[in-house]
Design a protein around this motif. Structure first.
Motif, mmCIF file in Angstrom:
data_model
loop_
_atom_site.group_PDB
_atom_site.id
_atom_site.type_symbol
_atom_site.label_atom_id
_atom_site.label_comp_id
_atom_site.label_asym_id
_atom_site.label_seq_id
_atom_site.Cartn_x
_atom_site.Cartn_y
_atom_site.Cartn_z
ATOM 1 N N SER A 30 -48.649 -4.981 57.963
ATOM 2 C CA SER A 30 -49.390 -3.931 57.279
ATOM 3 C C SER A 30 -50.854 -3.879 57.686
ATOM 4 C CB SER A 30 -49.297 -4.103 55.764
ATOM 5 O OG SER A 30 -49.993 -5.254 55.332
ATOM 6 N N ILE A 31 -51.309 -4.811 58.491
ATOM 7 C CA ILE A 31 -52.709 -4.892 58.885
ATOM 8 C C ILE A 31 -52.962 -4.019 60.104
ATOM 9 C CG2 ILE A 31 -54.546 -6.389 59.716
ATOM 10 C CD1 ILE A 31 -53.202 -8.677 58.193
ATOM 11 N N TYR A 32 -53.946 -3.142 59.985
ATOM 12 C CA TYR A 32 -54.351 -2.314 61.111
ATOM 13 C C TYR A 32 -55.768 -2.616 61.584
ATOM 14 C CZ TYR A 32 -50.144 0.474 60.877
ATOM 15 O OH TYR A 32 -48.836 0.887 60.924
ATOM 16 N N SER A 99 -57.473 -4.592 56.482
ATOM 17 C CA SER A 99 -57.264 -3.259 55.946
ATOM 18 C C SER A 99 -55.937 -2.692 56.405
ATOM 19 C CB SER A 99 -58.402 -2.327 56.381
ATOM 20 O OG SER A 99 -58.177 -1.005 55.925
ATOM 21 N N ARG A 100 -55.340 -1.902 55.551
ATOM 22 C CA ARG A 100 -54.143 -1.161 55.925
ATOM 23 C C ARG A 100 -54.483 0.097 56.709
ATOM 24 N NH1 ARG A 100 -52.877 -2.091 50.286
ATOM 25 N NH2 ARG A 100 -53.203 0.150 49.920
ATOM 26 N N HIS A 113 -58.341 -4.237 51.996
ATOM 27 C CA HIS A 113 -57.401 -4.496 50.915
ATOM 28 C C HIS A 113 -57.164 -5.976 50.649
ATOM 29 C CE1 HIS A 113 -56.447 -0.213 51.099
ATOM 30 N NE2 HIS A 113 -56.404 -0.344 52.409
#
Length: 125
Positions: A30-32, A99-100, A113
């Motif tokens: 989920s990490i971008y 962050s997502r 997040h």
């Protein structure tokens, strides 16, 4: 959820180098974007550098550009911050953040997040 754990902080003298690491676990897919922030008492949390997880695009605060280098190891889900030519004013608690979102413009803590517990970096004269 995502868990972030920093390591590598410590005490150094001005002009020295230090590398801190951030290991991510959990739902790391989920990490971008990942980033480092720092904060001292009485001041707002300050953006330092960020890196897009897939493309590797990096962003730096003016105060550290040319001295700090952010990098990542996607396979190990680990982010690094190489800090060179450290100054006394770099003394802070350094926080790892994820962050997502793909972040391109603006680096507010509100865009992140997940957070690590922080690691202390102290630079003495």
């Amino acid at each position: 959820q995502v868990q972030l754990v920093e390591s590598g902080g410590g005490m150094v003298q001005a002009g020295d180098s230090l590398r801190v690491s951030c290991a991510a676990s959990g739902r790391t897919n989920s990490i971008y974007t990942m980033a480092w922030f720092r904060q001292v008492p009485g001041k707002e949390r300050e953006f330092v550098p960020a890196i897009n997880w897939s493309g590797g695009t990096t962003y730096y605060a003016d105060s550290v550009r040319g001295r700090f280098t952010i990098s990542r190891d996607n396979a190990e889900n680990t982010m690094y911050l190489q800090m060179n030519s450290l100054k006394v004013e770099d003394t802070s608690v350094y926080y790892c953040a994820a962050s997502r979102y793909i972040i391109r413009n603006g680096y507010s803590p509100k865009q992140y997040h997940y957070w690590g517990q922080g690691t202390q970096v102290t630079v003495s004269s």
